[in-house]
Design a protein around this motif. Sequence first.
Motif: not given
Length: 284
Positions: A27-29, A94, A116, A118-119, A121, A134-136
């Motif tokens: 993930t971005t973190t 991001q 792009s 929002k989330n 991965v 997108d993560a979702n």
Amino acid sequence: MEKFLPLFLLCFLIFLQHVYGQGDTITTTQFIKDGEFIVSSDGVFELGFFSPGETSTNRYVGIWYKEISVITPVWVANRLAPLTNKTGVLKVIQSGLVVLHNDTNATVWSTNSTRSVKNPVAQLLNTGNFVVRDANNPNPENFLWQSFDYPSDTLIAILEIVSGKKNRRFVHPDHHLNLLGHAWILHKDGRPLELVDPSLVDSCCISEVVRSIHVGLLCVQQNPEDRPSMSTVINMLTNDGVLPPPKHPGFFTQRKIGDVDKFTWSTQTPSSINEVTITLLDAR
């Protein structure tokens, strides 16, 4: 004790950002450092840093089969821009890109996308496909980027790894063929084991190595229509089914006598300027 609490929290947060081979997603973190990896959820594929052969110090980010004793990468990210040490970091930013940074924090390789999310991965799927999404939203039609679109990978490198030789600089006293040509002759003569580096014989599964050589030859057949797709390659290397006989390779070369630097190509020259020789597979 209280004055050490902020430092402890900072170290804990840094620890959480690393991925230590648990899970299949970045993930971005999070980020992956050299020596760390992610694994597909079925445990078949692994993504991380590697060096080709035993003598190279260059480092590449790649995907390989986790359970095969000899690393056989099926995809390499920075094939034209190797890292020169073990300070590389792979992360998702991001904007939805996967980037590889060196020790000066410069970007040496990145994915590309005109969209792009929002989330974002990055995930290593059970198929061996490394995707950005997108993560979702796991729908393949909405992937921002996927490694299967860039199969510019390393199936000739299988031959280099198991033989301990380099395709472009291979020299044999009995002929003037490159390593691929030599492998082709040994395969036709039923002597593929002669390609294997003696130092590997006692530390690897011979049947896996021989199968990898066979699959590598299938992937460099002269007619692109004869070459297996990436999904078929994965099935070939992870199952024990009967393999079709390979046809004449399209990257079969013969050097002019007395000149190891001049080559005559039967079809086209693979674009590789470093030690990881690349097999260009036509996307299916």
